[in-house]
Design an enzyme around this catalytic site. Structure first.
Site, PDB file in Angstrom:
ATOM      1  N   SER A 107       2.775  -3.119   3.586  1.00  0.00           N
ATOM      2  CA  SER A 107       3.751  -2.172   4.123  1.00  0.00           C
ATOM      3  C   SER A 107       4.629  -2.804   5.202  1.00  0.00           C
ATOM      4  O   SER A 107       4.171  -3.650   5.975  1.00  0.00           O
ATOM      5  CB  SER A 107       3.021  -0.964   4.720  1.00  0.00           C
ATOM      6  OG  SER A 107       3.897  -0.188   5.509  1.00  0.00           O
ATOM      7  N   TYR A 131      11.306  -1.127   4.254  1.00  0.00           N
ATOM      8  CA  TYR A 131      12.125  -0.010   4.728  1.00  0.00           C
ATOM      9  C   TYR A 131      13.324  -0.630   5.430  1.00  0.00           C
ATOM     10  O   TYR A 131      13.188  -1.649   6.121  1.00  0.00           O
ATOM     11  CB  TYR A 131      11.382   0.839   5.762  1.00  0.00           C
ATOM     12  CG  TYR A 131      10.329   1.766   5.227  1.00  0.00           C
ATOM     13  CD1 TYR A 131      10.563   2.608   4.139  1.00  0.00           C
ATOM     14  CD2 TYR A 131       9.083   1.839   5.854  1.00  0.00           C
ATOM     15  CE1 TYR A 131       9.592   3.468   3.680  1.00  0.00           C
ATOM     16  CE2 TYR A 131       8.099   2.707   5.398  1.00  0.00           C
ATOM     17  CZ  TYR A 131       8.350   3.515   4.309  1.00  0.00           C
ATOM     18  OH  TYR A 131       7.394   4.372   3.850  1.00  0.00           O
ATOM     19  N   THR A 157      11.369   0.788  -0.848  1.00  0.00           N
ATOM     20  CA  THR A 157      10.953   2.189  -0.978  1.00  0.00           C
ATOM     21  C   THR A 157      12.184   3.068  -0.793  1.00  0.00           C
ATOM     22  O   THR A 157      12.819   3.039   0.270  1.00  0.00           O
ATOM     23  CB  THR A 157       9.872   2.535   0.051  1.00  0.00           C
ATOM     24  OG1 THR A 157       8.746   1.689  -0.202  1.00  0.00           O
ATOM     25  CG2 THR A 157       9.439   3.990  -0.059  1.00  0.00           C
ATOM     26  N   LYS A 212      10.724   1.432  -5.436  1.00  0.00           N
ATOM     27  CA  LYS A 212       9.571   2.347  -5.394  1.00  0.00           C
ATOM     28  C   LYS A 212      10.025   3.729  -4.974  1.00  0.00           C
ATOM     29  O   LYS A 212      10.591   3.899  -3.891  1.00  0.00           O
ATOM     30  CB  LYS A 212       8.535   1.811  -4.404  1.00  0.00           C
ATOM     31  CG  LYS A 212       7.355   2.742  -4.143  1.00  0.00           C
ATOM     32  CD  LYS A 212       6.315   2.062  -3.265  1.00  0.00           C
ATOM     33  CE  LYS A 212       5.142   2.956  -2.947  1.00  0.00           C
ATOM     34  NZ  LYS A 212       5.432   3.969  -1.921  1.00  0.00           N
ATOM     35  N   HIS A 236       5.566   8.987  -3.331  1.00  0.00           N
ATOM     36  CA  HIS A 236       5.043   8.589  -2.030  1.00  0.00           C
ATOM     37  C   HIS A 236       3.717   9.308  -1.727  1.00  0.00           C
ATOM     38  O   HIS A 236       3.429   9.672  -0.589  1.00  0.00           O
ATOM     39  CB  HIS A 236       6.075   8.894  -0.942  1.00  0.00           C
ATOM     40  CG  HIS A 236       6.099   7.932   0.212  1.00  0.00           C
ATOM     41  ND1 HIS A 236       7.171   7.139   0.474  1.00  0.00           N
ATOM     42  CD2 HIS A 236       5.193   7.658   1.178  1.00  0.00           C
ATOM     43  CE1 HIS A 236       6.930   6.409   1.569  1.00  0.00           C
ATOM     44  NE2 HIS A 236       5.729   6.709   2.011  1.00  0.00           N
TER      45      HIS A 236
HETATM   46  C1  FNR Z   1       1.644   5.609   2.142  1.00  0.00           C
HETATM   47  N1  FNR Z   1       2.683   5.207   1.312  1.00  0.00           N
HETATM   48  C2  FNR Z   1       3.607   4.289   1.766  1.00  0.00           C
HETATM   49  N2  FNR Z   1       4.605   3.850   0.941  1.00  0.00           N
HETATM   50  C3  FNR Z   1       5.483   2.924   1.359  1.00  0.00           C
HETATM   51  O1  FNR Z   1       6.369   2.550   0.597  1.00  0.00           O
HETATM   52  N3  FNR Z   1       5.399   2.413   2.630  1.00  0.00           N
HETATM   53  C4  FNR Z   1       4.440   2.807   3.510  1.00  0.00           C
HETATM   54  O2  FNR Z   1       4.380   2.327   4.631  1.00  0.00           O
HETATM   55  C5  FNR Z   1       3.514   3.796   3.081  1.00  0.00           C
HETATM   56  N4  FNR Z   1       2.552   4.254   3.928  1.00  0.00           N
HETATM   57  C6  FNR Z   1       1.603   5.135   3.468  1.00  0.00           C
HETATM   58  C7  FNR Z   1       0.574   5.544   4.325  1.00  0.00           C
HETATM   59  C8  FNR Z   1      -0.437   6.370   3.834  1.00  0.00           C
HETATM   60  C9  FNR Z   1      -1.553   6.752   4.741  1.00  0.00           C
HETATM   61  C10 FNR Z   1      -0.403   6.816   2.505  1.00  0.00           C
HETATM   62  C11 FNR Z   1      -1.504   7.693   1.942  1.00  0.00           C
HETATM   63  C12 FNR Z   1       0.619   6.447   1.670  1.00  0.00           C
HETATM   64  C13 FNR Z   1       2.741   5.668  -0.099  1.00  0.00           C
HETATM   65  C14 FNR Z   1       1.915   4.775  -0.994  1.00  0.00           C
HETATM   66  O3  FNR Z   1       2.510   3.515  -1.137  1.00  0.00           O
HETATM   67  C15 FNR Z   1       1.759   5.375  -2.410  1.00  0.00           C
HETATM   68  O4  FNR Z   1       3.017   5.725  -2.907  1.00  0.00           O
HETATM   69  C16 FNR Z   1       0.835   6.592  -2.423  1.00  0.00           C
HETATM   70  O5  FNR Z   1      -0.234   6.432  -1.528  1.00  0.00           O
HETATM   71  C17 FNR Z   1       0.296   6.829  -3.819  1.00  0.00           C
HETATM   72  O6  FNR Z   1      -0.498   7.962  -3.877  1.00  0.00           O
HETATM   73  P1  FNR Z   1      -2.106   7.948  -3.749  1.00  0.00           P
HETATM   74  O7  FNR Z   1      -2.625   6.735  -4.517  1.00  0.00           O
HETATM   75  O8  FNR Z   1      -2.392   7.841  -2.292  1.00  0.00           O
HETATM   76  O9  FNR Z   1      -2.501   9.240  -4.335  1.00  0.00           O
END
Ligand code: FNR
Length: 343
Positions: A107, A131, A157, A212, A236
């Site tokens: 991330s 980002y 993203t 994404k 997300h």
């Molecule tokens: C995320 N996700 C996410 N996506 C991204 O592009 N950058 C980020 O910094 C984050 N941070 C983040 C923190 C937390 C705590 C969660 C749960 C999710 C989204 C992540 O990449 C992904 O899209 C989802 O987590 C997919 O869903 P599931 O597997 O958690 O159900």
């Protein structure tokens, strides 16, 4: 045997280990959390249609994503602030991903710099999630660091021009611990002015670009036209726009629009090997897991992430075999139908 067997078991262990601040950040979704719930529930509406007597004595879950071979079609999604889950943070996740022979997407808001994650796991296959901040220098610095430290793709993203409102976190007064060093300020400095032109800028760094957060055919086509090597069908994890479809329900539309011109990945709600198999059937090349991996991290650090990835790999292997397939490539659209069954 009393040890954790399933992703759900690791979720329960994570809940026990984490304080409310960390738990709510990881658990939560935006708004009424309808999309958060749908991500999981929608998978169950896609029924598997097994073929029998196929000789599945030799099942191989390996596949490739953007040319990198991985042990099974499950990657680690970018999840911010992993030191909330475990003191070793992203270093543990990267080592576990390397041990499981898959790709970790780091991330932008990691609690370790891209170079530090790479140094912690020299043999890990890493992608950097991007980002775009108003302070573009922050974003550029992360990308440059990824490029010089062997990262193999940039993941933009696109569902986060502003941060979604996760009310559970607001209610408990979620805060980032003072001693965390995080690049950029996702709460106050995300650029809401990002456009397709930024994709061209990103592609100029020489690494394949993955988009994404694509949920519609129109955006999938634009992604391909702008040179994306892959798109991730994602909402997300239900944390951005509440009310959008479950990822698995949006997948067929995107797969059809991309028409083989880029790889299609999916994340959101994957908790079981059969969810991976369903995603393959609807045209995804692989899936990413967010919360499942972080629950493993919270439960047992590097070992926990490793065990979650291993149990999913074994579930995928069993799912493929019982479906009558010996590899991810053999799974086709004919292997799923929306319930009630129609064929
Ligand atoms: C995320 N996700 C996410 N996506 C991204 O592009 N950058 C980020 O910094 C984050 N941070 C983040 C923190 C937390 C705590 C969660 C749960 C999710 C989204 C992540 O990449 C992904 O899209 C989802 O987590 C997919 O869903 P599931 O597997 O958690 O159900």
């Amino acid at each position: 045997m009393n040890g954790p067997l399933t992703v759900a078991d690791y979720e329960a262990l994570a809940r026990d280990k984490l304080d409310d601040n960390a738990w709510e950040y990881i658990r939560g979704g935006a708004g009424d959390e309808t999309t958060l719930r749908e991500n999981v529930e929608a998978f169950t509406r896609w029924k598997l249609r097994p073929r029998v007597l196929c000789d599945v004595g030799n099942v191989d879950t390996r596949t490739t994503v953007l040319g990198t071979e991985i042990a099974s079609p499950v990657l680690v999604a970018p999840v911010a602030l992993q030191k909330l889950a475990h003191v070793d943070g992203e270093a543990a996740t990267a080592r576990a991903a390397a041990a499981a022979r898959t790709i970790m997407c780091v991330s932008t808001s990691a609690t370790l710099r891209p170079a530090a994650v790479a140094a912690a796991a020299a043999d890990a296959a890493l992608w950097l999630q991007v980002y775009v901040f108003n302070d573009r220098g922050v974003t550029q610095g992360l990308i440059d660091e990824a490029c010089t430290n062997g990262y193999s793709a940039l993941v933009l993203t696109v569902d986060t021009p502003l941060l979604g409102r996760r009310e559970g976190a607001v209610r408990i007064g979620f805060h980032i611990p003072d001693d965390f060093e995080v690049a950029g300020d996702i709460f106050n400095d995300l650029s809401a002015n990002v456009t397709w032109r930024d994709l061209d800028w990103l592609a100029g760094h020489g690494l394949p670009v993955v988009l994404k957060g694509v949920l519609t055919a129109d955006d999938a086509r634009l992604a391909v036209e702008h040179g994306a090597a892959a798109v991730v069908v994602s909402n997300h994890g239900g944390r951005q726009l509440d009310g959008v479809p479950a990822s698995i329900d949006a997948l067929p539309e995107v797969v059809d629009a991309v028409a083989g011109r880029a790889e299609v990945l999916l994340d959101g709600g994957v908790r079981r090997g059969i969810d991976v198999v369903r995603s393959l059937a609807l045209g995804a090349r692989a899936v990413l897991v967010g919360r499942a991996a972080v629950w493993g991290l919270a439960a047992a650090g590097e070992e926990g992430v490793r065990r979650v990835l291993d149990l999913l790999q074994k579930e995928v292997a069993l799912g493929l075999a019982l479906l009558g397939c010996t590899s991810p490539a053999e799974v086709t659209r004919a292997h799923v139908a929306l319930s009630p069954w129609k064929s």
